[in-house]
Design a protein around this motif. Structure first.
Motif, PDB file in Angstrom:
ATOM      1  N   ASP A  33       0.861  -1.183   0.000  1.00  0.00           N
ATOM      2  CA  ASP A  33       0.000   0.000   0.000  1.00  0.00           C
ATOM      3  C   ASP A  33       0.898   1.234   0.000  1.00  0.00           C
ATOM      4  O   ASP A  33       1.701   1.426   0.915  1.00  0.00           O
ATOM      5  CB  ASP A  33      -0.888  -0.040   1.244  1.00  0.00           C
ATOM      6  CG  ASP A  33      -1.926   1.076   1.299  1.00  0.00           C
ATOM      7  OD1 ASP A  33      -1.809   2.061   0.548  1.00  0.00           O
ATOM      8  OD2 ASP A  33      -2.854   0.961   2.130  1.00  0.00           O
ATOM      9  N   ARG A  35       0.080   4.426   0.339  1.00  0.00           N
ATOM     10  CA  ARG A  35      -0.369   5.608   1.072  1.00  0.00           C
ATOM     11  C   ARG A  35       0.758   6.115   1.978  1.00  0.00           C
ATOM     12  O   ARG A  35       1.556   5.325   2.488  1.00  0.00           O
ATOM     13  CB  ARG A  35      -1.608   5.292   1.898  1.00  0.00           C
ATOM     14  CG  ARG A  35      -2.898   5.324   1.112  1.00  0.00           C
ATOM     15  CD  ARG A  35      -4.103   5.000   1.958  1.00  0.00           C
ATOM     16  NE  ARG A  35      -4.217   3.561   2.211  1.00  0.00           N
ATOM     17  CZ  ARG A  35      -5.275   2.995   2.782  1.00  0.00           C
ATOM     18  NH1 ARG A  35      -6.293   3.742   3.195  1.00  0.00           N
ATOM     19  NH2 ARG A  35      -5.328   1.675   2.967  1.00  0.00           N
ATOM     20  N   ASN A  36       0.771   7.410   2.202  1.00  0.00           N
ATOM     21  CA  ASN A  36       1.879   8.012   2.935  1.00  0.00           C
ATOM     22  C   ASN A  36       1.526   8.413   4.363  1.00  0.00           C
ATOM     23  O   ASN A  36       2.196   9.260   4.957  1.00  0.00           O
ATOM     24  CB  ASN A  36       2.420   9.227   2.175  1.00  0.00           C
ATOM     25  CG  ASN A  36       1.400  10.350   2.046  1.00  0.00           C
ATOM     26  OD1 ASN A  36       0.342  10.311   2.675  1.00  0.00           O
ATOM     27  ND2 ASN A  36       1.706  11.351   1.233  1.00  0.00           N
ATOM     28  N   ARG A  40      -2.214   3.474   5.984  1.00  0.00           N
ATOM     29  CA  ARG A  40      -1.749   2.485   5.018  1.00  0.00           C
ATOM     30  C   ARG A  40      -1.786   1.073   5.621  1.00  0.00           C
ATOM     31  O   ARG A  40      -1.598   0.870   6.807  1.00  0.00           O
ATOM     32  CB  ARG A  40      -0.344   2.811   4.540  1.00  0.00           C
ATOM     33  CG  ARG A  40       0.614   3.044   5.725  1.00  0.00           C
ATOM     34  CD  ARG A  40       1.783   2.324   5.794  1.00  0.00           C
ATOM     35  NE  ARG A  40       2.760   2.678   6.766  1.00  0.00           N
ATOM     36  CZ  ARG A  40       2.665   2.494   8.072  1.00  0.00           C
ATOM     37  NH1 ARG A  40       1.551   2.090   8.623  1.00  0.00           N
ATOM     38  NH2 ARG A  40       3.692   2.734   8.858  1.00  0.00           N
ATOM     39  N   ASN A  41      -2.047   0.118   4.739  1.00  0.00           N
ATOM     40  CA  ASN A  41      -2.045  -1.275   5.147  1.00  0.00           C
ATOM     41  C   ASN A  41      -0.626  -1.661   5.552  1.00  0.00           C
ATOM     42  O   ASN A  41       0.318  -1.439   4.788  1.00  0.00           O
ATOM     43  CB  ASN A  41      -2.524  -2.150   3.986  1.00  0.00           C
ATOM     44  CG  ASN A  41      -2.663  -3.608   4.343  1.00  0.00           C
ATOM     45  OD1 ASN A  41      -1.728  -4.235   4.822  1.00  0.00           O
ATOM     46  ND2 ASN A  41      -3.837  -4.177   4.085  1.00  0.00           N
ATOM     47  N   PRO A  86      -5.786   1.007  -2.576  1.00  0.00           N
ATOM     48  CA  PRO A  86      -6.327   1.256  -1.240  1.00  0.00           C
ATOM     49  C   PRO A  86      -7.787   1.686  -1.176  1.00  0.00           C
ATOM     50  O   PRO A  86      -8.393   1.634  -0.105  1.00  0.00           O
ATOM     51  CB  PRO A  86      -5.420   2.371  -0.696  1.00  0.00           C
ATOM     52  CG  PRO A  86      -4.933   3.081  -1.914  1.00  0.00           C
ATOM     53  CD  PRO A  86      -4.792   2.026  -2.963  1.00  0.00           C
ATOM     54  N   TYR A 228      -3.627   7.740  -3.569  1.00  0.00           N
ATOM     55  CA  TYR A 228      -2.199   7.913  -3.852  1.00  0.00           C
ATOM     56  C   TYR A 228      -1.967   9.359  -4.281  1.00  0.00           C
ATOM     57  O   TYR A 228      -2.446   9.790  -5.340  1.00  0.00           O
ATOM     58  CB  TYR A 228      -1.749   6.936  -4.932  1.00  0.00           C
ATOM     59  CG  TYR A 228      -1.665   5.492  -4.469  1.00  0.00           C
ATOM     60  CD1 TYR A 228      -1.615   5.161  -3.123  1.00  0.00           C
ATOM     61  CD2 TYR A 228      -1.631   4.449  -5.399  1.00  0.00           C
ATOM     62  CE1 TYR A 228      -1.527   3.835  -2.703  1.00  0.00           C
ATOM     63  CE2 TYR A 228      -1.539   3.116  -4.989  1.00  0.00           C
ATOM     64  CZ  TYR A 228      -1.488   2.826  -3.638  1.00  0.00           C
ATOM     65  OH  TYR A 228      -1.399   1.519  -3.232  1.00  0.00           O
ATOM     66  N   TYR A 506       7.389   1.010   1.273  1.00  0.00           N
ATOM     67  CA  TYR A 506       6.337   1.407   2.210  1.00  0.00           C
ATOM     68  C   TYR A 506       6.824   2.556   3.063  1.00  0.00           C
ATOM     69  O   TYR A 506       8.028   2.856   3.124  1.00  0.00           O
ATOM     70  CB  TYR A 506       5.892   0.230   3.085  1.00  0.00           C
ATOM     71  CG  TYR A 506       6.982  -0.749   3.434  1.00  0.00           C
ATOM     72  CD1 TYR A 506       7.731  -0.634   4.598  1.00  0.00           C
ATOM     73  CD2 TYR A 506       7.266  -1.805   2.569  1.00  0.00           C
ATOM     74  CE1 TYR A 506       8.731  -1.550   4.895  1.00  0.00           C
ATOM     75  CE2 TYR A 506       8.266  -2.719   2.863  1.00  0.00           C
ATOM     76  CZ  TYR A 506       8.996  -2.587   4.033  1.00  0.00           C
ATOM     77  OH  TYR A 506       9.985  -3.487   4.313  1.00  0.00           O
ATOM     78  N   CYS A 507       5.873   3.204   3.715  1.00  0.00           N
ATOM     79  CA  CYS A 507       6.145   4.431   4.448  1.00  0.00           C
ATOM     80  C   CYS A 507       6.358   4.131   5.930  1.00  0.00           C
ATOM     81  O   CYS A 507       5.502   3.519   6.568  1.00  0.00           O
ATOM     82  CB  CYS A 507       4.981   5.403   4.273  1.00  0.00           C
ATOM     83  SG  CYS A 507       5.260   7.030   4.999  1.00  0.00           S
TER      84      CYS A 507
END
Length: 535
Positions: A33, A35-36, A40-41, A86, A228, A506-507
């Motif tokens: 995922d 996302r930031n 996020r997953n 997501p 995103y 990932y973040c």
């Protein structure tokens, strides 16, 4: 914690983590995922075969079987791939009886959940899945983390903070848990393309019409998801940040006029600086409209738009309910999957939403593929192909770099193409573009992952595999079109070059600081390593 890394003096290092349960083999893939933020997953998914889907916990660094029999058709191998989107994990409406801190689902989840299962999505276990409520009575969109739920397919869900309204009966819910999309190889049939929804752990067949008759060679998936966003925006704020605050801390743009099939943007600030058609084929989503509440939640594809102050967005289809002249909106990616596969030039585009997507010329029904929504590529893809998006950047003043540019290393050579999804009604492919560092040939064994979190969202990290070679890690700068060497692994990879995705990004979040983390599984091995890019 601030980044105190000293360039030239300090050294970045790959660090081994727990080995993967299964070795890399032809067609295996990794995805995450992108996302930031903390929504996020917290898992990297590793598709091993038709029988095995593993997951890696990015917080605890442990591996686990995520699902058995993730694919039920085809012959797993070269061409298999996966990607995470997501948005649109589970959607529906709520029942009567909501309060400001709880809702009851009316539209059933695909699989029953246990008590409080939605309040722990993994990671270190302290955060639940996020739920979005779109209320056409209040005219508002608000998102909250789940802190409790009853059991069953229509649970009562309790959230971490009160909504600013009491959700009305029939309000729409969207679980922002996302879905993993998996494509097998071999003969295409029902079960070769499936999804895994992590909130209820549901596997489901997805549409296959218009896919090639046989999947082979190698595949690469690009996810154009509304959540995103650029590295310095929050999911839900879109590509262009406005000054109005909706929900709790999310920014949006403010309309200055609307029509039956149009919306006019800001006279100053926000989108007042867009170029002509810079965001064609992106979507507009109405996030708040207290004047015309029924307009909230509508998504429409931008067919075209004017430039500069008060840009006029002409939409692919008319509004169901015309928004007010002061509606709040965001400009986002269009919730599509773009696939290149099987050694051909076709651009396969999949709609994973629950409604038809229409740009005014072409349309894709929900859960359907199109071979014409975006135009054909300039040449066939080959082994080692991969996407390098640029949604995470901030464009330069001259707009030489844009969110709509999606770079594609076509495989089998050093050649780099770019798909500008806003470049025309069906996008615009440009073949064999010039870039710095075009000396490393992408072939079998090449793998990469985009990291839109740190380093201004510019980099895709790439392992150009050459057996026993020390320096085979690189990164591509999507903003400046530069491919350069990066930190080599201490473990030297070896073995026959084999297609398959072995990287994910990932973040990592430390207060207000965000860092990208790259995970690499070694060629034909279980050995796994992480790197935190600091420069």
């Amino acid at each position: 914690m601030a980044n105190t890394f000293k360039k030239v003096i300090d050294r970045m290092m790959w660090v081994q983590v727990a080995p993967a349960p299964n070795a890399h083999a032809a067609g295996t893939s990794m995805c995450s995922d992108m996302r930031n933020d903390s929504s996020r997953n917290p898992f990297v998914y590793n598709l091993i075969s038709n029988a095995i889907l593993n997951r890696f916990n990015i917080v605890t660094k442990g591996w686990q079987l995520a699902a058995s029999n993730p694919l039920t058709a085809g012959t797993f191998g070269a061409g298999s791939t996966s990607a995470f989107a997501p948005s649109f994990g589970a959607v529906g409406t709520i029942a009567a009886g909501a309060t400001t801190t709880s809702v009851i689902l009316s539209t059933a989840l695909p699989t029953a959940v246990g008590v409080n299962m939605l309040a722990n999505r993994g990671g270190s276990g302290e955060l639940g899945f996020k739920i979005r409520i779109i209320d056409t009575t209040a005219g508002k969109t608000e998102e909250r983390l789940i802190v409790g739920n009853t059991a069953g397919t229509t649970p009562t869900i309790t959230v971490d903070a009160a909504f600013t309204f009491t959700p009305a009966t029939g309000a729409r819910y969207e679980l922002l848990c996302g879905r993993l999309f998996m494509l097998g190889a071999g003969t295409v049939a029902a079960g070769v393309y499936r999804s895994f929804e992590p909130a209820s752990n549901t596997l489901a067949n997805r549409g296959t019409t218009n896919l090639p008759a046989t999947v082979s060679t190698d595949s690469a998936i690009l996810v154009l998801d509304e959540l995103y966003v650029p590295y310095d925006h929050k999911p839900g704020e879109g590509m262009v940040k406005g000054s109005f605050t909706y929900d709790t801390g999310l920014s949006s743009l403010t309309a200055t006029a609307s029509g039956a099939s149009s919306l006019t943007g800001q006279a100053a600030g926000g989108d007042a600086v867009v170029l002509v058609n810079e965001y064609r084929n992106f979507q507009i989503r109405i996030v708040q409209d207290t004047t015309t509440p029924a307009a909230v939640g509508q998504r429409r594809i931008i067919a075209s738009h004017t430039a500069g102050a008060s840009p006029v967005y002409t939409l692919g289809t008319a509004w169901t309910t015309q928004p007010s002249s002061s509606a709040k909106y965001v400009i986002e990616q269009p919730n599509l999957i773009v696939l290149r596969t099987t050694g051909n030039t076709t651009t396969y585009t999949y709609n994973y939403t629950d409604a038809t997507i229409n740009n005014g010329t072409n349309s894709i029904a929900a859960d359907a593929w199109s071979t014409t929504y975006f135009g054909a590529g300039p040449a066939a893809n080959a082994a080692g192909c991969l996407w390098a998006p640029s949604f995470g950047i901030q464009p330069d003043v001259a707009r030489n770099a844009r969110h709509s540019f999606n770079f594609f290393f076509r495989g089998g050579a050093v050649t780099l193409d770019v798909l500008d999804i806003a470049g025309g009604t069906t996008g615009l492919w440009t073949g064999a573009i010039t870039y710095d560092g075009n000396v490393n040939s992408f072939g079998a064994g090449t793998t990469g992952a985009y990291a839109p979190f740190g380093e201004e969202g510019r980099y895709t990290y790439v392992n150009v595999y050459v057996a026993t070679q020390i320096s085979q890690i690189y990164r591509f700068d999507a903003k400046n079109r530069v491919f350069s060497p990066y930190v080599p692994t201490d473990f030297i990879q070896s073995g026959t070059a084999t297609v398959g995705g072995r990287t994910a990004a990932y973040c990592a979040i430390d207060g207000t600081d965000k860092y990208g983390v790259v995970l690499l599984q070694s060629q034909l091995a279980t050995i796994s390593q992480e790197l935190i890019p600091l420069v």
